[in-house]
Scaffold this active site. Structure first.
Site, PDB file in Angstrom:
ATOM      1  N   ASP A  98      20.576  32.340  33.055  1.00 50.13           N
ATOM      2  CA  ASP A  98      21.867  32.209  33.720  1.00 50.13           C
ATOM      3  C   ASP A  98      22.373  30.775  33.654  1.00 50.13           C
ATOM      4  O   ASP A  98      21.586  29.825  33.749  1.00 50.13           O
ATOM      5  CB  ASP A  98      21.713  32.635  35.185  1.00 50.13           C
ATOM      6  CG  ASP A  98      23.039  32.844  35.882  1.00 50.13           C
ATOM      7  OD1 ASP A  98      24.072  32.976  35.187  1.00 50.13           O
ATOM      8  OD2 ASP A  98      23.060  32.868  37.123  1.00 50.13           O
ATOM      9  N   GLY A  99      23.686  30.624  33.505  1.00 45.67           N
ATOM     10  CA  GLY A  99      24.297  29.314  33.642  1.00 45.67           C
ATOM     11  C   GLY A  99      24.822  28.687  32.371  1.00 45.67           C
ATOM     12  O   GLY A  99      25.191  27.503  32.382  1.00 45.67           O
ATOM     13  N   ARG A 136      32.955  27.512  26.552  1.00 51.22           N
ATOM     14  CA  ARG A 136      31.837  28.347  26.979  1.00 51.22           C
ATOM     15  C   ARG A 136      30.926  28.718  25.815  1.00 51.22           C
ATOM     16  O   ARG A 136      29.706  28.815  25.977  1.00 51.22           O
ATOM     17  CB  ARG A 136      32.372  29.617  27.658  1.00 51.22           C
ATOM     18  CG  ARG A 136      32.985  29.361  29.025  1.00 51.22           C
ATOM     19  CD  ARG A 136      33.508  30.650  29.643  1.00 51.22           C
ATOM     20  NE  ARG A 136      32.459  31.612  29.900  1.00 51.22           N
ATOM     21  CZ  ARG A 136      31.704  31.635  31.003  1.00 51.22           C
ATOM     22  NH1 ARG A 136      31.881  30.726  31.953  1.00 51.22           N
ATOM     23  NH2 ARG A 136      30.788  32.558  31.176  1.00 51.22           N
ATOM     24  N   HIS A 173      26.710  28.913  25.286  1.00 51.37           N
ATOM     25  CA  HIS A 173      25.920  30.030  24.769  1.00 51.37           C
ATOM     26  C   HIS A 173      25.093  29.596  23.561  1.00 51.37           C
ATOM     27  O   HIS A 173      23.952  30.040  23.392  1.00 51.37           O
ATOM     28  CB  HIS A 173      26.838  31.201  24.409  1.00 51.37           C
ATOM     29  CG  HIS A 173      27.509  31.825  25.594  1.00 51.37           C
ATOM     30  ND1 HIS A 173      26.818  32.237  26.721  1.00 51.37           N
ATOM     31  CD2 HIS A 173      28.827  32.110  25.836  1.00 51.37           C
ATOM     32  CE1 HIS A 173      27.664  32.752  27.598  1.00 51.37           C
ATOM     33  NE2 HIS A 173      28.889  32.679  27.085  1.00 51.37           N
ATOM     34  N   LEU A 191       2.782  37.939  20.930  1.00 51.01           N
ATOM     35  CA  LEU A 191       3.735  38.059  22.028  1.00 51.01           C
ATOM     36  C   LEU A 191       4.625  39.279  21.850  1.00 51.01           C
ATOM     37  O   LEU A 191       5.182  39.515  20.771  1.00 51.01           O
ATOM     38  CB  LEU A 191       4.612  36.807  22.107  1.00 51.01           C
ATOM     39  CG  LEU A 191       5.753  36.843  23.126  1.00 51.01           C
ATOM     40  CD1 LEU A 191       5.211  36.806  24.551  1.00 51.01           C
ATOM     41  CD2 LEU A 191       6.727  35.692  22.888  1.00 51.01           C
ATOM     42  N   ARG A 251      14.630  32.784  37.253  1.00 48.77           N
ATOM     43  CA  ARG A 251      16.077  32.763  37.095  1.00 48.77           C
ATOM     44  C   ARG A 251      16.561  31.334  37.181  1.00 48.77           C
ATOM     45  O   ARG A 251      16.176  30.587  38.086  1.00 48.77           O
ATOM     46  CB  ARG A 251      16.773  33.612  38.155  1.00 48.77           C
ATOM     47  CG  ARG A 251      18.306  33.579  37.976  1.00 48.77           C
ATOM     48  CD  ARG A 251      19.034  34.611  38.770  1.00 48.77           C
ATOM     49  NE  ARG A 251      20.456  34.581  38.435  1.00 48.77           N
ATOM     50  CZ  ARG A 251      21.301  35.583  38.586  1.00 48.77           C
ATOM     51  NH1 ARG A 251      20.857  36.738  39.062  1.00 48.77           N
ATOM     52  NH2 ARG A 251      22.571  35.469  38.259  1.00 48.77           N
ATOM     53  N   ARG A 287      19.118  36.142  42.943  1.00 50.95           N
ATOM     54  CA  ARG A 287      19.286  37.593  42.970  1.00 50.95           C
ATOM     55  C   ARG A 287      18.851  38.168  41.620  1.00 50.95           C
ATOM     56  O   ARG A 287      18.743  37.453  40.633  1.00 50.95           O
ATOM     57  CB  ARG A 287      20.731  37.971  43.269  1.00 50.95           C
ATOM     58  CG  ARG A 287      21.748  37.381  42.300  1.00 50.95           C
ATOM     59  CD  ARG A 287      23.176  37.795  42.661  1.00 50.95           C
ATOM     60  NE  ARG A 287      24.139  37.207  41.744  1.00 50.95           N
ATOM     61  CZ  ARG A 287      24.718  36.017  41.925  1.00 50.95           C
ATOM     62  NH1 ARG A 287      24.412  35.304  43.003  1.00 50.95           N
ATOM     63  NH2 ARG A 287      25.580  35.547  41.053  1.00 50.95           N
ATOM     64  N   GLU A 347       6.555  38.028  41.436  1.00 51.40           N
ATOM     65  CA  GLU A 347       6.824  36.746  42.074  1.00 51.40           C
ATOM     66  C   GLU A 347       8.112  36.193  41.463  1.00 51.40           C
ATOM     67  O   GLU A 347       8.389  36.398  40.275  1.00 51.40           O
ATOM     68  CB  GLU A 347       5.677  35.769  41.819  1.00 51.40           C
ATOM     69  CG  GLU A 347       4.351  36.195  42.416  1.00 51.40           C
ATOM     70  CD  GLU A 347       4.369  36.207  43.938  1.00 51.40           C
ATOM     71  OE1 GLU A 347       5.032  35.325  44.524  1.00 51.40           O
ATOM     72  OE2 GLU A 347       3.717  37.083  44.533  1.00 51.40           O
TER      73      GLU A 347
END
Length: 260
Positions: free
Chosen positions: A29-30, A42, A46, A140, A197, A203, A216
């Site tokens: 996020d962000g 923007r 990204h 992975l 996050r 959230r 967690e």
């Protein structure tokens, strides 16, 4: 994607062994706020976010995580401006075309979760290509949540079970948590131990809501483009210091109670 190393996590300074999670989920996020704070468009946020994702994958490999799930595009993201969505789709194509060979070489296995039936054919084909090209990976497991929404995932699983019950294929009485989880996009994947996050938001935003029941959480104040190895290591270190009880009590508490 640069070559990966086999370094162990360079986190806690004390001699206690670091407890590394098996599965980490990341809400990236962000990007837009990172760009806005620098007076940049923007799309530049990204682009820098994509670089941070590459770094996170390298770090996950170095830390020997088994699973890394990244929230790359939610079903709600379609409400963004058309030009921004087009830019995001372009970055997805670039990531797959430019990084797929390196991911395969690094023994990464890609799995994409989320709805595909309403995606454009070229996007669906790219997602399938990424999964097919890396299906032999034993390192992975990189799970990409694309056009994904947890509520929609849960509703789809409920519909599938209802259809099977109506057709007589299953007995509704046999449906328990494990049975239900087997109909989710993440069937066969262990629940995330840790969810990170960025950007300071606290959230889930419709991400792995069923699977995160006992995860967690680490919320970082930095925006995603600034997420680096140091930030990843700090989150893993914090996870390692926590006491996970899964609704029970710790062995120490049990022993203390037995003595009283």
């Amino acid at each position: 994607m640069r070559s990966v190393t086999s370094n162990k996590p360079d986190v806690a300074a004390d001699p206690r062994p670091l407890r590394v999670p098996v599965h980490v989920g990341v809400i990236m996020d962000g990007n837009g706020r990172w760009a806005a704070s620098r007076g940049l468009p923007r799309i530049e946020g990204h682009r820098r976010g994509l670089e941070a994702l590459r770094g996170a994958v390298r770090t996950a490999i170095d830390f020997k995580l088994d699973y890394l799930t990244v929230y790359s595009f939610s079903m709600e993201n379609w409400s963004r401006p058309v030009t921004e969505v087009a830019d995001l789709m372009g970055l997805l194509k670039r990531f797959i075309r430019n990084d797929l060979a390196d991911l395969k070489k690094a023994n990464v296995k890609i799995k994409v979760i989320g709805r595909r039936d309403d995606l454009k054919p070229d996007i669906r084909a790219l997602l399938q290509e990424a999964e097919t090209a890396t299906c032999g990976g034993t390192g992975l497991n990189l799970i990409v949540a694309f056009n994904y929404g947890a509520r929609q995932e849960i509703a789809a699983a409920a519909r599938a079970l209802a259809e099977e019950a109506r057709s007589g294929l299953i007995d509704p009485a046999d449906i328990d948590e494990a049975f239900f989880a087997s109909r989710l996009d993440t069937a066969g994947v262990p629940d995330p131990d840790l969810i990170i996050r960025t950007s300071g938001e606290q959230r889930l935003s419709n991400f792995l809501m069923w699977q995160a029941a006992y995860s967690e959480f680490v919320f970082l104040p930095i925006h995603w483009p600034d997420f680096d190895r140091k930030a990843f290591a700090a989150a893993v270190e914090e996870f390692g210091a926590r006491e996970r009880r899964f609704g029970g009590v710790t062995p120490a508490a049990t022993a203390s109670a037995a003595r009283t």
